[in-house]
Structure formats: structure tokens, C-alpha cells
Scaffold this motif. Structure first.
Motif, mmCIF file in Angstrom:
data_model
loop_
_atom_site.group_PDB
_atom_site.id
_atom_site.type_symbol
_atom_site.label_atom_id
_atom_site.label_comp_id
_atom_site.label_asym_id
_atom_site.label_seq_id
_atom_site.Cartn_x
_atom_site.Cartn_y
_atom_site.Cartn_z
ATOM 1 N N UNK A 1 0.839 -1.198 0.000
ATOM 2 C CA UNK A 1 0.000 0.000 0.000
ATOM 3 C C UNK A 1 0.878 1.253 0.000
ATOM 4 N N UNK A 2 0.666 2.130 -0.972
ATOM 5 C CA UNK A 2 1.393 3.404 -1.074
ATOM 6 C C UNK A 2 2.904 3.216 -1.175
ATOM 7 N N UNK A 3 3.338 2.113 -1.775
ATOM 8 C CA UNK A 3 4.763 1.889 -2.023
ATOM 9 C C UNK A 3 4.977 1.827 -3.529
ATOM 10 N N UNK A 4 6.035 2.476 -4.002
ATOM 11 C CA UNK A 4 6.284 2.586 -5.436
ATOM 12 C C UNK A 4 7.659 2.022 -5.778
ATOM 13 N N UNK A 5 7.747 1.447 -6.974
ATOM 14 C CA UNK A 5 8.989 0.866 -7.466
ATOM 15 C C UNK A 5 9.387 1.544 -8.775
ATOM 16 N N UNK A 6 10.606 2.029 -8.823
ATOM 17 C CA UNK A 6 11.153 2.610 -10.053
ATOM 18 C C UNK A 6 11.817 1.497 -10.846
ATOM 19 N N UNK A 7 11.330 1.273 -12.061
ATOM 20 C CA UNK A 7 11.820 0.189 -12.901
ATOM 21 C C UNK A 7 12.260 0.745 -14.246
ATOM 22 N N UNK A 8 12.962 -0.056 -15.062
ATOM 23 C CA UNK A 8 13.304 0.419 -16.408
ATOM 24 C C UNK A 8 12.091 0.718 -17.265
ATOM 25 N N UNK A 9 10.919 0.232 -16.884
ATOM 26 C CA UNK A 9 9.701 0.482 -17.653
ATOM 27 C C UNK A 9 8.832 1.569 -17.053
ATOM 28 N N UNK A 10 9.298 2.224 -16.009
ATOM 29 C CA UNK A 10 8.534 3.318 -15.425
ATOM 30 C C UNK A 10 8.365 3.140 -13.931
ATOM 31 N N UNK A 11 7.575 4.029 -13.361
ATOM 32 C CA UNK A 11 7.316 4.035 -11.926
ATOM 33 C C UNK A 11 5.958 3.405 -11.672
ATOM 34 N N UNK A 12 5.917 2.363 -10.857
ATOM 35 C CA UNK A 12 4.689 1.620 -10.611
ATOM 36 C C UNK A 12 4.459 1.470 -9.109
ATOM 37 N N UNK A 13 3.177 1.556 -8.734
ATOM 38 C CA UNK A 13 2.816 1.172 -7.376
ATOM 39 C C UNK A 13 2.839 -0.341 -7.278
ATOM 40 N N UNK A 14 3.237 -0.873 -6.122
ATOM 41 C CA UNK A 14 3.336 -2.321 -5.979
ATOM 42 C C UNK A 14 1.997 -3.004 -6.197
#
Length: 488
Positions: free
Chosen positions: A392-405
Motif C-alpha cells: 500500500x502506497x509503495x512505489x517501485x522505479x523500474x526500467x519500464x517506469x514508476x509503478x505502485x506495488x
């Protein structure tokens, strides 16, 4: 019946405040956690917040630096905040990396390559003029009467960020004890202010004020503004009949309406976008696989000042003071331990998500696998509620963009030929792709989309297609056909 005494033995799970605090911290975002830590430091004299960039030079008079003075436990996760994971050969991948031809996968959210030159702070620090400041300057120049200025000031306070009057003006006359006709007269003067369209009470009135400024508010245009729902429905035949114009005139009127600003106030008071700071960073390894690490910028570094505790405890003169210090020390140690456990849990959950969604990170949305909380919980040996709080309310920066878990969890859509199930998000991606690629002279009905998806091995019902299409704010085939004809 008679009164009597009974002795019963039972068991119940009662959570003390400390486990409740640890559970609460799991679901906090990084901004909420920072506020929570600040409140804890304010009420606990044994807690200190270490600066991420604190200098290591000794202080004056031979005193050790602050980081050395604050001895004890600390939430420093530099050594164990990174996990390396490589896809194994077989069904889930061979460890290779496919960035879909992107030569610069690591870009910032504004599209600039990492490390690129950016404008200095001096170019962005100036505060733009607000809508109210702009209007108050005009009120001071255009309304010489002090009473009218007071009325205008109250009306300015009723404006929302788009420039519309957000409340009724009847209360202004009652509050100021003046004639309502005078309030209406002042409002009419204010509706001539710049930008055109402010102080409107509805969208048609806002557009009418702008058209009046351009001297284009003729009877046909007024009729068109009174029938905006027909315009939204692209019902050109009804509009031509009601307005008494032909197709060419209607096209010109619509083009003029499209050139207007339905929210004139936002040019002065643009809503500030809250930046999203990722909690987890995902990087591709050169030799294949992924590196999952916590974002050091969002990790609070809290230290327990044991030296200060020892010095104050020696000067404690009563049992109450000593008990208070012991209680504060236990609370401080528990907080630091909870922060460490929170970071470890987030890293464990994020690493398992990356392992299960490896195909998505290598190939894109069509390869997003169905995933539920139970899958992650069973894989890492945690309860589903814990995984739910962590994502909940945690985000991951990936090579494909920024996504919420939470994005990586979606229900499964069965395969039509007994193959692997499809993720609901991947199915929505297919539906959007089919609609965006439909012929210019035709539109795909929901039934036709079902047929095309089944040909791709996706077993889905028509009502599910309609539900996904509406969730993506895509109009029906009939409405899309009208839009194409209207555009011609």
C-alpha cells in the motif's frame, strides 16, 4: 434465578501498543513515515535523526561528531538493503535482458536522461502570481466605491481553483447587510475581469463570458451553449436543427468553443503535482537478472543516543524519573527495530514480485502474469494482510517506469485453449490496442473484440470486455463511430 459467582478461563490475543505501532508503520508511505518519525523524535529525548549527508569531521574542542555521540542501534540498511535476483533457465526466462530496443532505459520521470543538465534553482524558485492577487489588483483599479470593493473581496473568496464561484452569492448580501441586486451588479463587473470567464457559476456561463469578450455571443451560439450535452454526445443533427445552422456553420461554432478555456483560473493557480518518490529501485544486471534495492533517500536514519541516556540516568533522583528513562529507551529501541523490520519486509516482498513478474519487466505489459496477495505471502512465508500493508502506497522505479506495488496484482483471465491464464491488466492492454488500431472507417463492437481476443487464446465474456473498456474511459463503438464522423 439467583446471583452467583463464576470463574472462567479463556484465551485472547491482545496486542500491546508496540506491535500495533509496527503494523501501522508497514502501511505508511515514505512521506507519512517521515511525519511519524518526526513526531516520535519530538516526544522521545533519546531519539535523534541522522543526516544522510552528515559531515564526518570532528566538532570543535575535540568533541566527536554527532553520529559518533549517538551510539546504539540505528536504521542503517546499507549492507543488507540490496538483493540480486537472476531468472533461471526454463519457463520463466533464461536470464537474458530485453529492454525492447530502449538504448537509455534509465530516464527520469520528466524524460531527461539521468545526469542530464537541468535548469538551476534560480529559474524555478520564483513564485508565480496567483489568481486572487491578479484579481485584487483589477478590483482596486476598477471599483472606486469602497462598499463595492468589500463585496468583491467576499466574492473572490468564493472562487475555486478553476475560477468558478464555488458557493451561492445570496449569503454575501445577507452577511454584509446590502441589497442582493447590488451584489449581482458587482458580480457583473467582476465577470469582465481578466482572464475572461472567471466568476462564472457554470460551464455554459464561463464559455459565454469568453465569447462575449470576443463579440461572438450571437443567438445561435447561445443556443449551442444551452445544449452542451448534445455537443458532448456528438449529436450534430439535433444541434443543427435546434441552432438553425448548417453543417459548415456548426463546425465553425464548435471549433470556436474548443478554442476557449473551460477552467481559466488554472492559468494562474495550477494545481501542484505531488511528486512520487519510489521506495524501491530496480536495476538490470549487465550479466542478466535484476538488482532490487531500497531507495536510500526514503530510508529514515534514526539513532538512539545511549550516551545521553547514561548521563541523564545518573542524575535521576527518583524512581519515577528512572522508570521514565527506561520506558523511553525501550520505546526508542523498539522504533529502530521496527524500522529495520519494515525495510526488510518491503525488500522481501518487492524481490518476490520481481521474481514472479520477470516476464513483464523484460517484455512489457502483455506478459504481466496473474498474481494475488496469497501467491507472494506463501512464497515468502508471511500473512496476506502483511503483504497487503507492505504494497500500500509503495512505489517501485523500474526500467519500464514508476509503478505502485499494487499494480502487479491482478486477477486471472482463463485461456481459451487450456494454456496459461492471462492477467486482467494484460487483457486490458490487448483491448486498448485493438481499439486504437481499429480501421478509420469502422469501429470494433464488444462482440467483435471478444472474437479477436479468443483468437489470441483469451477466454473472456462480452460483459467483461465492456467493463474493462468503461474502466479505461473508452466510449462504446456507437459513440466512437459518432466521434469519427464528427471529426470529419
Amino acid at each position: 434465578m439467583s446471583p452467583r459467582l463464576e470463574l472462567r478461563q479463556s484465551q485472547a490475543l491482545i496486542m500491546t501498543p508496540q506491535p500495533q505501532q509496527a503494523i501501522k508503520m508497514l502501511q505508511l508511505s515514505n512521506l507519512e513515515l517521515a511525519d511519524f518519525i518526526a513526531a516520535e523524535i519530538e516526544q522521545n529525548p533519546l531519539l535523534e535523526q541522522a543526516d544522510h549527508t552528515a559531515p564526518s569531521a570532528p566538532a570543535a574542542d575535540g568533541e566527536p561528531p554527532p553520529a559518533a555521540q549517538a551510539e546504539g542501534l540505528g536504521s542503517d540498511f546499507t549492507a543488507d538493503s540490496i538483493e540480486h535476483w537472476r531468472a533461471e533457465a526454463g519457463e520463466d526466462g533464461d536470464g537474458s535482458i530485453d529492454l525492447s530496443g530502449d538504448q537509455q532505459p534509465w530516464r527520469t520521470r520528466d524524460g531527461a536522461p539521468d545526469g542530464a543538465d537541468r535548469a538551476g534553482v534560480e529559474h524555478t524558485a520564483a513564485r508565480p502570481r496567483t489568481l486572487r492577487e491578479h484579481l485584487l489588483e483589477q478590483i482596486g483599479a476598477d471599483l472606486p466605491d469602497p462598499g463595492d470593493r468589500v463585496i468583491a473581496l467576499h466574492l473572490v473568496h468564493l472562487l475555486d481553483e478553476a475560477g468558478y464561484l464555488s458557493g451561492p452569492i445570496d449569503g454575501v448580501a445577507e452577511l454584509l447587510g446590502c441589497d442582493p441586486a447590488r451584489v449581482e451588479a458587482v458580480l457583473a463587473r467582476l465577470q469582465q475581469c481578466d482572464p475572461a470567464g472567471v466568476f462564472a457559476r457554470s460551464l455554459p456561463e464561463c464559455l459565454a463570458l469568453q465569447l462575449r469578450e470576443r463579440d461572438r455571443l450571437d443567438p445561435a451560439m447561445r443556443t449551442l451553449l444551452d445544449n452542451l450535452p448534445l455537443l458532448a454526445a456528438r449529436n450534430s443533427a439535433a444541434l443543427m436543427r435546434i441552432c438553425g445552422v448548417d453543417a459548415e456553420d456548426l463546425g465553425e461554432m464548435i471549433a470556436e468553443i474548443k478554442s476557449l478555456d473551460p477552467r481559466p483560473g488554472l492559468a494562474f493557480d495550477p494545481p501542484l503535482a505531488q511528486p512520487v518518490v519510489p521506495d524501491i529501485l530496480l536495476r538490470a544486471q549487465p550479466q542478466g537478472g535484476w538488482i532490487v534495492e531500497l531507495n536510500a533517500e526514503t530510508l529514515p536514519r534514526v539513532l538512539v543516543n545511549n550516551r545521553y541516556y547514561a548521563r541523564v540516568r545518573q542524575s535521576a533522583r527518583s524512581k519515577h524519573e528512572r522508570d521514565y528513562l527506561v520506558d523511553r529507551l525501550q520505546a526508542a529501541n523498539w522504533l529502530v527495530k521496527s524500522l529495520h523490520q519494515r525495510a526488510t519486509t518491503i525488500l522481501k516482498v518487492a524481490s518476490e514480485i520481481v521474481r514472479q513478474q520477470d516476464s513483464f519487466f523484460r517484455h512489457g505489459v502483455p506478459f504481466l502474469r496473474p498474481l494475488i496477495l496469497r501467491d507472494i505471502a506463501e512464497a515468502i512465508g508471511m500473512h496476506e494482510s502483511t503483504v497487503s500493508r507492505v504494497t500500500t502506497n509503495k512505489f517501485m522505479a523500474t526500467p519500464r517506469g514508476l509503478y505502485e506495488l499494487k499494480y502487479f496484482f491482478s486477477s486471472a483471465i482463463a485461456a481459451s485453449q487450456g494454456g496459461a491464464a492471462h492477467s486482467a491488466e494484460a487483457v486490458r492492454f490487448h483491448i486498448r490496442g485493438l481499439i486504437e488500431g481499429e480501421p478509420a472507417d469502422n469501429t470494433l463492437s464488444d462482440e467483435r473484440i471478444v472474437e479477436l481476443l479468443q483468437a489470441q487464446g483469451i477466454d473472456i465474456a462480452r460483459r467483461t470486455v465492456a467493463k474493462y473498456r468503461e474502466a479505461m474511459r473508452i466510449p462504446s463503438s456507437v459513440q466512437r463511430r459518432r466521434d469519427k464522423l464528427f471529426a470529419l
